[in-house]
Design a protein around this motif. Sequence first.
Motif, PDB file in Angstrom:
ATOM      1  N   TYR A   1       0.804  -1.141  -0.103  1.00 41.28           N
ATOM      2  CA  TYR A   1       0.066   0.015   0.195  1.00 41.28           C
ATOM      3  C   TYR A   1       0.767   1.197   0.146  1.00 41.28           C
ATOM      4  N   CYS A   2       0.498   2.281  -0.621  1.00 44.51           N
ATOM      5  CA  CYS A   2       0.963   3.600  -0.598  1.00 44.51           C
ATOM      6  C   CYS A   2       0.356   4.627   0.280  1.00 44.51           C
ATOM      7  N   ALA A   3       0.941   5.505   0.946  1.00 45.58           N
ATOM      8  CA  ALA A   3       0.090   6.047   1.907  1.00 45.58           C
ATOM      9  C   ALA A   3       0.790   7.620   2.068  1.00 45.58           C
ATOM     10  N   ALA A   4       0.021   8.700   2.333  1.00 45.93           N
ATOM     11  CA  ALA A   4       0.769  10.030   2.213  1.00 45.93           C
ATOM     12  C   ALA A   4       0.067  10.688   3.450  1.00 45.93           C
ATOM     13  N   ARG A   5       0.770  11.639   3.909  1.00 49.65           N
ATOM     14  CA  ARG A   5       0.424  12.626   4.841  1.00 49.65           C
ATOM     15  C   ARG A   5       1.336  13.928   4.713  1.00 49.65           C
ATOM     16  N   PRO A   6       0.836  14.922   5.267  1.00 50.78           N
ATOM     17  CA  PRO A   6       1.346  16.247   5.002  1.00 50.78           C
ATOM     18  C   PRO A   6       2.819  16.160   5.553  1.00 50.78           C
ATOM     19  N   ASP A   7       3.870  16.717   4.624  1.00 54.76           N
ATOM     20  CA  ASP A   7       5.450  16.519   4.956  1.00 54.76           C
ATOM     21  C   ASP A   7       5.595  17.746   6.064  1.00 54.76           C
ATOM     22  N   THR A   8       5.669  17.264   7.113  1.00 51.46           N
ATOM     23  CA  THR A   8       5.876  18.215   8.185  1.00 51.46           C
ATOM     24  C   THR A   8       7.330  17.744   9.073  1.00 51.46           C
ATOM     25  N   ALA A   9       7.658  18.413  10.069  1.00 48.05           N
ATOM     26  CA  ALA A   9       8.727  17.944  10.840  1.00 48.05           C
ATOM     27  C   ALA A   9       8.579  16.594  11.393  1.00 48.05           C
ATOM     28  N   ASP A  10       7.018  16.369  11.864  1.00 53.47           N
ATOM     29  CA  ASP A  10       6.686  15.190  12.391  1.00 53.47           C
ATOM     30  C   ASP A  10       7.053  13.940  11.402  1.00 53.47           C
ATOM     31  N   SER A  11       6.960  14.064   9.973  1.00 48.20           N
ATOM     32  CA  SER A  11       7.013  13.030   9.278  1.00 48.20           C
ATOM     33  C   SER A  11       8.255  12.453   9.540  1.00 48.20           C
ATOM     34  N   ARG A  12       9.447  13.114   9.913  1.00 48.81           N
ATOM     35  CA  ARG A  12      10.840  12.255  10.017  1.00 48.81           C
ATOM     36  C   ARG A  12      10.737  11.723  11.218  1.00 48.81           C
TER      37      ARG A  12
END
Length: 127
Positions: free
Chosen positions: A94-105
């Motif tokens: 599965y691919c998934a996406a979320r807003p790229d913020t500092a939390d992404s890392r």
Amino acid sequence: VQLQAYGGGLVQAGGSRRLSCTASGRTGSRYYVAWFRQAPGKERDFVAGITQSGRTTHYTASVKGRFTISRENAENTVYLQMNSLQPEDTAIYYCAARPDTADSRIYYSQGRNYDYWGQGTQVTVSS
């Protein structure tokens, strides 16, 4: 944002496969995109992720050196190149996406932090 994952199929052990994840809809924002996989009877696990810029990538230990995640922002597409495939790689991807913020890392490996999901594509590796 709608995600569509494709490229799965049947491959022999040691072979390669490239998965694609194409986004449509509100693609103007910055998104961190990841691949997860779920094998039969197991939980869904993080595989690889990539920031909007493509400069930062993350991998689970079992695929490092074999899988490569990349993206072509002009095409709204993220790829997962899978080499040296093994039977234990068999799963629905599965691919998934979320807003790229500092939390992404920090929280990239946790599926509950993703807002958008594709429908999944089956990868089967035969021994």
